[in-house]
Scaffold this motif. Sequence first.
Motif, mmCIF file in Angstrom:
data_model
loop_
_atom_site.group_PDB
_atom_site.id
_atom_site.type_symbol
_atom_site.label_atom_id
_atom_site.label_comp_id
_atom_site.label_asym_id
_atom_site.label_seq_id
_atom_site.Cartn_x
_atom_site.Cartn_y
_atom_site.Cartn_z
ATOM 1 N N SER A 11 0.831 -1.213 0.000
ATOM 2 C CA SER A 11 0.000 0.000 0.000
ATOM 3 C C SER A 11 0.863 1.259 0.000
ATOM 4 N N SER A 42 -7.623 -0.812 0.004
ATOM 5 C CA SER A 42 -6.910 0.456 0.185
ATOM 6 C C SER A 42 -7.011 1.377 -1.034
ATOM 7 N N TYR A 48 -4.209 -0.168 -4.768
ATOM 8 C CA TYR A 48 -5.136 0.748 -5.432
ATOM 9 C C TYR A 48 -4.958 0.717 -6.944
#
Length: 193
Positions: A11, A42, A48
């Motif tokens: 992340s 996330s 993402y």
Amino acid sequence: MIKNICVYASSSNDLSEVYYKAASELGTMIGSNGFNIVYGGSRRGLMYGCAGAVKVSGGKVIGIMPEIFANPKFANPEDCDEFYVTPGMRERKALLDEKSEAVIALAGGFGTLEEVSEMIVQKQLGYNKKPIVLLNTNGFYDNLIKFFENIIEEKFANTESRDLYYVAATPREAVEFIKNYLPQEAVSKFLIK
């Protein structure tokens, strides 16, 4: 039948561009091949980038996040078709497992390592028959693969344990492996006798 692919990934927003490119390519391959993504929920990093590319490519996005991170800074419920909040990390990992039929590990930190290691052990013990893929972007997993080989060479695991996971050089190779995967029938072959 494989429909949902769990993707473990970093992340972090501070990585080399090569990793974000691979995450986006993987997401495109997942969505355009009729698969969905199950991921950590996330709005950051490789997580993402991969999930967003799945969505744009026609796949469904399922996010699962522990409540400690379920806030606007980290959580991405608005881009998810399904979004779950769990009490902690153990519950999150269990739900990621429950909602998927395959696993791909992108480059990641200690959390990614722990998640994919648990899935390998689960497969070794016969709790799942899922394809498990390490996406070795930029040689990221080279040292881990050497460590796995050392485990086998030193007889802490048998030689058949190499079949517990697959190392892919590209996102396309990772998804093609999953598309053509046939579950192992004799799980006991992975155990030391």
